[in-house]
Design a protein around this motif. Structure first.
Motif, PDB file in Angstrom:
ATOM      1  N   VAL A 133       0.853  -1.181   0.000  1.00 25.05           N
ATOM      2  CA  VAL A 133       0.000   0.000   0.000  1.00 25.05           C
ATOM      3  C   VAL A 133       0.893   1.237   0.000  1.00 25.05           C
ATOM      4  O   VAL A 133       1.753   1.385   0.867  1.00 25.05           O
ATOM      5  N   ARG A 134       0.725   2.080  -1.013  1.00 27.26           N
ATOM      6  CA  ARG A 134       1.453   3.356  -1.089  1.00 27.26           C
ATOM      7  C   ARG A 134       0.694   4.399  -0.278  1.00 27.26           C
ATOM      8  O   ARG A 134      -0.507   4.588  -0.472  1.00 27.26           O
ATOM      9  N   LEU A 135       1.388   5.095   0.615  1.00 29.78           N
ATOM     10  CA  LEU A 135       0.772   6.078   1.490  1.00 29.78           C
ATOM     11  C   LEU A 135       1.146   7.489   1.047  1.00 29.78           C
ATOM     12  O   LEU A 135       2.302   7.773   0.735  1.00 29.78           O
ATOM     13  N   THR A 136       0.161   8.365   1.030  1.00 32.22           N
ATOM     14  CA  THR A 136       0.376   9.730   0.573  1.00 32.22           C
ATOM     15  C   THR A 136       1.249  10.505   1.558  1.00 32.22           C
ATOM     16  O   THR A 136       0.930  10.563   2.752  1.00 32.22           O
ATOM     17  N   PRO A 137       2.354  11.088   1.106  1.00 29.79           N
ATOM     18  CA  PRO A 137       3.213  11.863   2.006  1.00 29.79           C
ATOM     19  C   PRO A 137       2.440  12.978   2.710  1.00 29.79           C
ATOM     20  O   PRO A 137       1.646  13.689   2.095  1.00 29.79           O
ATOM     21  N   GLY A 138       2.657  13.093   4.004  1.00 32.11           N
ATOM     22  CA  GLY A 138       1.999  14.126   4.781  1.00 32.11           C
ATOM     23  C   GLY A 138       0.629  13.757   5.304  1.00 32.11           C
ATOM     24  O   GLY A 138       0.055  14.494   6.106  1.00 32.11           O
ATOM     25  N   SER A 139       0.087  12.629   4.864  1.00 29.81           N
ATOM     26  CA  SER A 139      -1.232  12.209   5.339  1.00 29.81           C
ATOM     27  C   SER A 139      -1.133  11.668   6.758  1.00 29.81           C
ATOM     28  O   SER A 139      -0.045  11.355   7.246  1.00 29.81           O
ATOM     29  N   ARG A 140      -2.268  11.542   7.418  1.00 29.58           N
ATOM     30  CA  ARG A 140      -2.258  10.999   8.779  1.00 29.58           C
ATOM     31  C   ARG A 140      -1.743   9.569   8.796  1.00 29.58           C
ATOM     32  O   ARG A 140      -0.931   9.203   9.643  1.00 29.58           O
ATOM     33  N   ILE A 141      -2.189   8.749   7.851  1.00 29.63           N
ATOM     34  CA  ILE A 141      -1.758   7.358   7.836  1.00 29.63           C
ATOM     35  C   ILE A 141      -0.259   7.255   7.584  1.00 29.63           C
ATOM     36  O   ILE A 141       0.427   6.425   8.184  1.00 29.63           O
ATOM     37  N   GLU A 142       0.276   8.126   6.737  1.00 28.41           N
ATOM     38  CA  GLU A 142       1.728   8.095   6.473  1.00 28.41           C
ATOM     39  C   GLU A 142       2.504   8.496   7.718  1.00 28.41           C
ATOM     40  O   GLU A 142       3.537   7.905   8.039  1.00 28.41           O
ATOM     41  N   GLN A 143       2.000   9.471   8.454  1.00 28.25           N
ATOM     42  CA  GLN A 143       2.658   9.885   9.689  1.00 28.25           C
ATOM     43  C   GLN A 143       2.585   8.783  10.745  1.00 28.25           C
ATOM     44  O   GLN A 143       3.551   8.546  11.480  1.00 28.25           O
ATOM     45  N   ILE A 144       1.457   8.104  10.816  1.00 26.88           N
ATOM     46  CA  ILE A 144       1.305   7.002  11.775  1.00 26.88           C
ATOM     47  C   ILE A 144       2.272   5.879  11.461  1.00 26.88           C
ATOM     48  O   ILE A 144       2.923   5.322  12.355  1.00 26.88           O
ATOM     49  N   MET A 145       2.368   5.526  10.187  1.00 26.35           N
ATOM     50  CA  MET A 145       3.192   4.393   9.782  1.00 26.35           C
ATOM     51  C   MET A 145       4.672   4.750   9.707  1.00 26.35           C
ATOM     52  O   MET A 145       5.529   3.862   9.726  1.00 26.35           O
ATOM     53  N   GLY A 146       4.987   6.036   9.608  1.00 22.57           N
ATOM     54  CA  GLY A 146       6.382   6.466   9.572  1.00 22.57           C
ATOM     55  C   GLY A 146       7.077   6.199   8.258  1.00 22.57           C
ATOM     56  O   GLY A 146       8.304   6.091   8.207  1.00 22.57           O
ATOM     57  N   GLY A 147       6.317   6.110   7.187  1.00 27.34           N
ATOM     58  CA  GLY A 147       6.893   5.878   5.861  1.00 27.34           C
ATOM     59  C   GLY A 147       5.800   5.850   4.818  1.00 27.34           C
ATOM     60  O   GLY A 147       4.609   5.855   5.142  1.00 27.34           O
ATOM     61  N   ASP A 148       6.203   5.820   3.551  1.00 26.90           N
ATOM     62  CA  ASP A 148       5.216   5.927   2.476  1.00 26.90           C
ATOM     63  C   ASP A 148       4.857   4.584   1.834  1.00 26.90           C
ATOM     64  O   ASP A 148       4.215   4.553   0.779  1.00 26.90           O
ATOM     65  N   MET A 149       5.227   3.485   2.483  1.00 27.65           N
ATOM     66  CA  MET A 149       4.897   2.166   1.938  1.00 27.65           C
ATOM     67  C   MET A 149       4.706   1.177   3.086  1.00 27.65           C
ATOM     68  O   MET A 149       5.429   1.218   4.083  1.00 27.65           O
ATOM     69  N   THR A 150       3.717   0.325   2.949  1.00 32.61           N
ATOM     70  CA  THR A 150       3.486  -0.729   3.940  1.00 32.61           C
ATOM     71  C   THR A 150       2.909  -1.941   3.228  1.00 32.61           C
ATOM     72  O   THR A 150       2.351  -1.819   2.136  1.00 32.61           O
ATOM     73  N   VAL A 151       3.055  -3.090   3.825  1.00 32.31           N
ATOM     74  CA  VAL A 151       2.471  -4.321   3.299  1.00 32.31           C
ATOM     75  C   VAL A 151       1.453  -4.805   4.319  1.00 32.31           C
ATOM     76  O   VAL A 151       1.774  -4.968   5.503  1.00 32.31           O
ATOM     77  N   GLU A 152       0.227  -5.033   3.867  1.00 36.03           N
ATOM     78  CA  GLU A 152      -0.867  -5.317   4.783  1.00 36.03           C
ATOM     79  C   GLU A 152      -1.671  -6.540   4.354  1.00 36.03           C
ATOM     80  O   GLU A 152      -1.655  -6.943   3.188  1.00 36.03           O
ATOM     81  N   ALA A 153      -2.416  -7.092   5.317  1.00 31.11           N
ATOM     82  CA  ALA A 153      -3.224  -8.292   5.092  1.00 31.11           C
ATOM     83  C   ALA A 153      -4.677  -7.922   4.817  1.00 31.11           C
ATOM     84  O   ALA A 153      -5.219  -6.977   5.407  1.00 31.11           O
ATOM     85  N   TYR A 154      -5.306  -8.695   3.950  1.00 29.64           N
ATOM     86  CA  TYR A 154      -6.697  -8.455   3.560  1.00 29.64           C
ATOM     87  C   TYR A 154      -7.530  -9.714   3.766  1.00 29.64           C
ATOM     88  O   TYR A 154      -7.012 -10.832   3.783  1.00 29.64           O
ATOM     89  N   SER A 155      -8.841  -9.486   3.866  1.00 27.01           N
ATOM     90  CA  SER A 155      -9.793 -10.587   3.863  1.00 27.01           C
ATOM     91  C   SER A 155     -11.111 -10.049   3.318  1.00 27.01           C
ATOM     92  O   SER A 155     -12.130 -10.044   4.005  1.00 27.01           O
ATOM     93  N   CYS A 156     -11.072  -9.552   2.078  1.00 28.51           N
ATOM     94  CA  CYS A 156     -12.254  -8.881   1.543  1.00 28.51           C
ATOM     95  C   CYS A 156     -12.388  -9.107   0.038  1.00 28.51           C
ATOM     96  O   CYS A 156     -11.414  -9.450  -0.648  1.00 28.51           O
ATOM     97  N   SER A 157     -13.584  -8.865  -0.428  1.00 29.22           N
ATOM     98  CA  SER A 157     -13.868  -9.020  -1.855  1.00 29.22           C
ATOM     99  C   SER A 157     -14.604  -7.821  -2.429  1.00 29.22           C
ATOM    100  O   SER A 157     -15.014  -7.844  -3.599  1.00 29.22           O
ATOM    101  N   TYR A 158     -14.775  -6.749  -1.620  1.00 30.61           N
ATOM    102  CA  TYR A 158     -15.517  -5.567  -2.050  1.00 30.61           C
ATOM    103  C   TYR A 158     -14.710  -4.309  -1.757  1.00 30.61           C
ATOM    104  O   TYR A 158     -13.966  -4.256  -0.771  1.00 30.61           O
ATOM    105  N   GLY A 159     -14.877  -3.301  -2.609  1.00 31.09           N
ATOM    106  CA  GLY A 159     -14.170  -2.052  -2.416  1.00 31.09           C
ATOM    107  C   GLY A 159     -14.893  -0.910  -3.104  1.00 31.09           C
ATOM    108  O   GLY A 159     -15.984  -1.083  -3.676  1.00 31.09           O
ATOM    109  N   LEU A 160     -14.286   0.256  -3.076  1.00 29.84           N
ATOM    110  CA  LEU A 160     -14.888   1.454  -3.654  1.00 29.84           C
ATOM    111  C   LEU A 160     -15.065   1.333  -5.157  1.00 29.84           C
ATOM    112  O   LEU A 160     -14.154   0.910  -5.874  1.00 29.84           O
ATOM    113  N   ASN A 161     -16.237   1.709  -5.635  1.00 33.74           N
ATOM    114  CA  ASN A 161     -16.467   1.896  -7.064  1.00 33.74           C
ATOM    115  C   ASN A 161     -15.723   3.157  -7.467  1.00 33.74           C
ATOM    116  O   ASN A 161     -16.081   4.261  -7.053  1.00 33.74           O
ATOM    117  N   ASP A 162     -14.687   3.016  -8.263  1.00 32.64           N
ATOM    118  CA  ASP A 162     -13.797   4.139  -8.549  1.00 32.64           C
ATOM    119  C   ASP A 162     -14.488   5.284  -9.270  1.00 32.64           C
ATOM    120  O   ASP A 162     -13.979   6.403  -9.281  1.00 32.64           O
TER     121      ASP A 162
END
Length: 237
Positions: A133-162
């Motif tokens: 997952v690429r994190l936007t620089p300066g965003s809250r999630i990027e500040q929390i994670m301390g970097g602009d990239m993370t690898v995360e686990a999923y268990s889903c089949s639905y997401g945002l209609n772009d």
């Protein structure tokens, strides 16, 4: 600190089984003592008294209205909020309906809906997968994670209609995490004390003995909310 865990609790949902270990780890590692209450989606009508609201995975929920209402309460009452997997999806649904004024549905909850789908099946299911997952620089999630990239686990089949991404952005929601194919994975609301949703499940990170930074940040925000409420009560005496 009273935390509402909104979901239809089930021993078959891995993230639900992780909660006791995560709560204990937060207490031992970060000194944050949470008092968690499991709230079924059918009973999520009055959450004003909580210091944090976490809509957990486990969809389809027994009550779509309950999950959407929990997200709305957190947003409007400025209660720290975390939505993971199904919680992220229903956070988007709430925002689309009540902020953007859209007549939209969730394809998993109501596949025959007359309304357009804001949440729809992913092109490829992420159930049981991990991904960058690429994190936007300066965003809250990027500040929390301390970097602009993370690898995360999923268990889903639905997401945002772009097709609705820009509409949500135009109404103030920020998308701050993306998969390698550019699809949305994280959303947050600027100006709110803490309002973050992720399609991935941070509760599945590691062995549960070290809380994911996002969960620790949510817990810290709930602590600040509790302290603010205590100070307000004291000032009113």
């Amino acid at each position: 600190m009273k935390i509402a865990l909104v979901a239809d609790r089930s021993p078959s949902v891995r993230s639900h089984a992780r909660v006791p270990m995560l709560i204990e780890a937060l207490r031992e590692r970060d000194g944050i003592a949470l008092d968690p209450y499991w709230i079924p989606t059918t009973e999520a009508g009055d959450l004003d008294g909580f210091d944090g609201i976490w809509i957990m995975p486990g969809s389809p929920y027994a009550s779509e209205a309950g999950a959407v209402g929990a997200a709305r309460t957190a947003r409007e009452r400025r209660i720290p909020f975390l939505g993971t997997c199904g919680g992220f999806q229903h956070m988007l649904l709430e925002y689309g309906r009540h902020v953007c004024g859209l007549d939209v549905a969730h394809a998993e909850n109501d596949p025959r809906a007359q309304a357009a789908f804001l949440v729809q099946p992913l092109a490829c299911s992420l159930a049981g997968h991990e991904g960058a997952v690429r994190l936007t620089p300066g965003s809250r999630i990027e500040q929390i994670m301390g970097g602009d990239m993370t690898v995360e686990a999923y268990s889903c089949s639905y997401g945002l209609n772009d097709a609705y991404r820009q509409t949500l952005i135009d109404h103030g929601l920020v998308f701050s995490g993306y998969a390698e194919d550019g699809m949305v994975r994280v959303a947050e609301l600027p100006g709110h004390p803490f309002f973050v949703g992720t399609l991935f499940q941070p509760e599945l990170a590691g062995d549960g003995r070290r809380p994911h930074p996002l969960i620790a940040a949510f817990a810290a925000a709930a602590g600040e909310h509790a302290r603010s409420r205590t100070a307000m009560r004291a000032a009113a005496r």
